[in-house]
Design a protein around this motif. Structure first.
Motif, PDB file in Angstrom:
ATOM      1  N   PHE A  42       0.814  -1.226   0.000  1.00 46.11           N
ATOM      2  CA  PHE A  42       0.000   0.000   0.000  1.00 46.11           C
ATOM      3  C   PHE A  42       0.844   1.271   0.000  1.00 46.11           C
ATOM      4  N   ASP A  43       2.128   1.155   0.367  1.00 42.59           N
ATOM      5  CA  ASP A  43       3.004   2.324   0.402  1.00 42.59           C
ATOM      6  C   ASP A  43       4.020   2.337  -0.730  1.00 42.59           C
ATOM      7  N   ASP A  44       4.017   1.307  -1.558  1.00 45.30           N
ATOM      8  CA  ASP A  44       4.854   1.258  -2.754  1.00 45.30           C
ATOM      9  C   ASP A  44       4.080   0.449  -3.780  1.00 45.30           C
ATOM     10  N   VAL A  45       3.193   1.100  -4.494  1.00 44.07           N
ATOM     11  CA  VAL A  45       2.236   0.386  -5.331  1.00 44.07           C
ATOM     12  C   VAL A  45       2.864  -0.195  -6.597  1.00 44.07           C
ATOM     13  N   THR A  46       4.176  -0.039  -6.765  1.00 41.64           N
ATOM     14  CA  THR A  46       4.861  -0.699  -7.871  1.00 41.64           C
ATOM     15  C   THR A  46       5.259  -2.122  -7.493  1.00 41.64           C
ATOM     16  N   THR A  47       4.955  -2.533  -6.257  1.00 43.29           N
ATOM     17  CA  THR A  47       5.340  -3.845  -5.743  1.00 43.29           C
ATOM     18  C   THR A  47       4.104  -4.617  -5.302  1.00 43.29           C
ATOM     19  N   TYR A  48       4.049  -5.891  -5.668  1.00 40.56           N
ATOM     20  CA  TYR A  48       2.962  -6.740  -5.188  1.00 40.56           C
ATOM     21  C   TYR A  48       3.073  -6.965  -3.676  1.00 40.56           C
ATOM     22  N   HIS A  49       1.940  -7.274  -3.074  1.00 40.79           N
ATOM     23  CA  HIS A  49       1.915  -7.912  -1.753  1.00 40.79           C
ATOM     24  C   HIS A  49       1.115  -9.194  -1.939  1.00 40.79           C
ATOM     25  N   LEU A  50       1.806 -10.330  -1.832  1.00 38.26           N
ATOM     26  CA  LEU A  50       1.217 -11.637  -2.094  1.00 38.26           C
ATOM     27  C   LEU A  50       1.018 -12.377  -0.777  1.00 38.26           C
ATOM     28  N   ILE A 305      -1.501   1.647 -11.783  1.00 40.51           N
ATOM     29  CA  ILE A 305      -0.857   0.647 -10.919  1.00 40.51           C
ATOM     30  C   ILE A 305      -0.592  -0.626 -11.701  1.00 40.51           C
ATOM     31  N   GLU A 306      -1.588  -1.117 -12.419  1.00 46.89           N
ATOM     32  CA  GLU A 306      -1.410  -2.351 -13.184  1.00 46.89           C
ATOM     33  C   GLU A 306      -0.331  -2.191 -14.250  1.00 46.89           C
ATOM     34  N   ALA A 307      -0.236  -1.010 -14.847  1.00 45.59           N
ATOM     35  CA  ALA A 307       0.763  -0.779 -15.890  1.00 45.59           C
ATOM     36  C   ALA A 307       2.183  -0.834 -15.342  1.00 45.59           C
ATOM     37  N   ASN A 308       2.362  -0.520 -14.072  1.00 43.04           N
ATOM     38  CA  ASN A 308       3.695  -0.475 -13.481  1.00 43.04           C
ATOM     39  C   ASN A 308       4.096  -1.748 -12.746  1.00 43.04           C
ATOM     40  N   LEU A 309       3.182  -2.717 -12.653  1.00 45.03           N
ATOM     41  CA  LEU A 309       3.517  -3.979 -12.005  1.00 45.03           C
ATOM     42  C   LEU A 309       4.093  -4.961 -13.027  1.00 45.03           C
ATOM     43  N   PRO A 310       5.047  -5.787 -12.631  1.00 44.06           N
ATOM     44  CA  PRO A 310       5.562  -6.798 -13.546  1.00 44.06           C
ATOM     45  C   PRO A 310       4.519  -7.869 -13.804  1.00 44.06           C
ATOM     46  N   PRO A 311       4.639  -8.600 -14.904  1.00 40.62           N
ATOM     47  CA  PRO A 311       3.698  -9.701 -15.163  1.00 40.62           C
ATOM     48  C   PRO A 311       3.774 -10.722 -14.024  1.00 40.62           C
ATOM     49  N   LEU A 312       2.634 -11.350 -13.723  1.00 39.76           N
ATOM     50  CA  LEU A 312       2.585 -12.339 -12.648  1.00 39.76           C
ATOM     51  C   LEU A 312       1.843 -13.573 -13.130  1.00 39.76           C
ATOM     52  N   ALA A 313       2.553 -14.693 -13.241  1.00 45.34           N
ATOM     53  CA  ALA A 313       1.926 -15.962 -13.588  1.00 45.34           C
ATOM     54  C   ALA A 313       1.496 -16.635 -12.303  1.00 45.34           C
ATOM     55  N   THR A 314       0.213 -16.935 -12.164  1.00 46.28           N
ATOM     56  CA  THR A 314      -0.309 -17.484 -10.913  1.00 46.28           C
ATOM     57  C   THR A 314      -0.775 -18.924 -11.042  1.00 46.28           C
ATOM     58  N   ASP A 315      -0.433 -19.600 -12.121  1.00 45.43           N
ATOM     59  CA  ASP A 315      -0.803 -21.006 -12.286  1.00 45.43           C
ATOM     60  C   ASP A 315      -0.088 -21.830 -11.232  1.00 45.43           C
TER      61      ASP A 315
END
Length: 343
Positions: A42-50, A305-315
């Motif tokens: 929430f404080d660095d929206v370029t990073t996921y929190h998983l 936000i989505e544009a700045n996040l890296p791709p995430l494969a969740t399979d």
């Protein structure tokens, strides 16, 4: 004993990773945990929190990560948690030895500790993890392994057993744990056990004066969160901790729980998190972790936000890439910092 006399064991453990897809692959496909929430720091929206956990992310099962991309390799040392332990069913040691070895995880020989068999290993970022075999003596029946996961139910992990801390001042850390309601138990060698009579209620404290100083980064724990039922109780704990001399943040809205943070005198960042409202606050159980979720105050920024996040494969059946990724740590967190608990 009331809710303000003790905390009720671990709520979640948050750690730092490098590559987010590799992180998902290991914790879902290998460990068989469910990805119950994908959101952002929430404080660095370029990073996921998983967030990973049981079927619903029950408090006491959630291992969470900030995958900071090209972050440096961290070093476990004094001033942080040095290992996170999960419960595994009695009799499943051979299964897990084979499974972890086949995944190319760094697995060492099992050890006996306080009458239990413990299997130490590391994830692809070098994160120290352990499996503790046998039932939790305070099992409350709340944990439900992921029903659609790759690990058979008879071997599936049952949430946390506990954490190991490597503080700079073990006695001062022990004093804070006592304030939190933890009772000291047996000491074997340089390890002292502290417990509350609740699921995921174990905290081991190491006394290793010659250990190197911690260096935050991939493969290290960022903070350990303990659980309390609700916001009102959490605020009562804040007053208790302030009276005990701790520097505690204001209550923070983490969408799936309310939080307060404080860095205990041994250097480990602690959090107290509420059990309410949980991960179904914005997704039904059957869809948990399936899409990126943003809190209401970030909803209008979704496109950027989505544009700045890296791709995430969740399979969950994805194959792990060969080797791990090492890299640069996020900055340290001070409870006085307005962003404490996230960065």
């Amino acid at each position: 004993m009331t809710d303000t006399d003790r905390l009720h064991g671990i709520h979640h453990v948050t750690a730092v990773a490098a590559d987010p897809t590799e992180n998902v692959a290991f914790y879902t496909d290998v460990l068989g945990l469910r990805l119950v929430k994908q959101t952002v720091n929430f404080d660095d929206v370029t990073t996921y929190h998983l967030y990973y956990g049981d079927e619903t992310g029950t408090p006491g099962t959630a291992m969470t990560f900030f995958p900071f991309g090209g972050t440096r390799q961290g070093r476990v040392g004094k001033g942080m948690a040095s290992a996170t332990a999960f419960r595994a069913p009695d009799g499943s040691l051979p299964y897990w030895q084979d499974r972890l070895t086949e995944s190319d995880a760094d697995v060492t020989q099992p050890v006996e500790r306080f009458g239990e068999t413990v299997l130490p290993f590391r994830d692809p970022d070098g994160q120290p993890l352990e499996l503790v075999f046998g039932d939790d003596p305070h099992d409350d029946g709340a944990v439900e392994p992921w029903s659609d996961g790759p690990v058979p139910a008879e071997h599936a992990l049952r949430g946390f057993a506990g954490v190991t801390l490597l503080p700079t001042d073990p006695e001062a850390t022990a004093d804070v744990l006592a304030t939190m309601g933890y009772e000291a138990g047996e000491t074997v060698g340089d390890r002292t056990r502290y417990e509350v009579p609740d699921r995921a209620g174990v905290v081991d404290v190491l006394d290793r004066p010659d250990a190197p100083a911690a260096r935050p980064g991939a493969g290290t724990v960022h903070h350990v969160a303990f659980r309390t039922p609700d916001s009102e109780t959490e605020l009562a704990w804040r007053e208790t901790l302030l009276d005990a001399g701790q520097r505690v943040t204001e209550q923070k809205d983490r969408r799936y729980f309310q939080s307060i943070y404080y860095r205990e005198p041994g250097g480990v960042l602690f959090e107290i998190a509420t059990e309410e409202p949980g991960f179904t606050a914005d997704e039904p159980v059957e869809e948990l972790g399936s899409e990126l979720q943003l809190p209401p105050w970030l909803a209008d920024d979704r496109e950027g936000i989505e544009a700045n996040l890296p791709p995430l494969a969740t399979d969950a059946r994805a194959q792990l890439p060969d080797g791990g990724v090492a890299g640069e740590a996020s900055g340290d967190t001070d409870p006085d910092d307005d962003r404490a608990g996230e960065r």
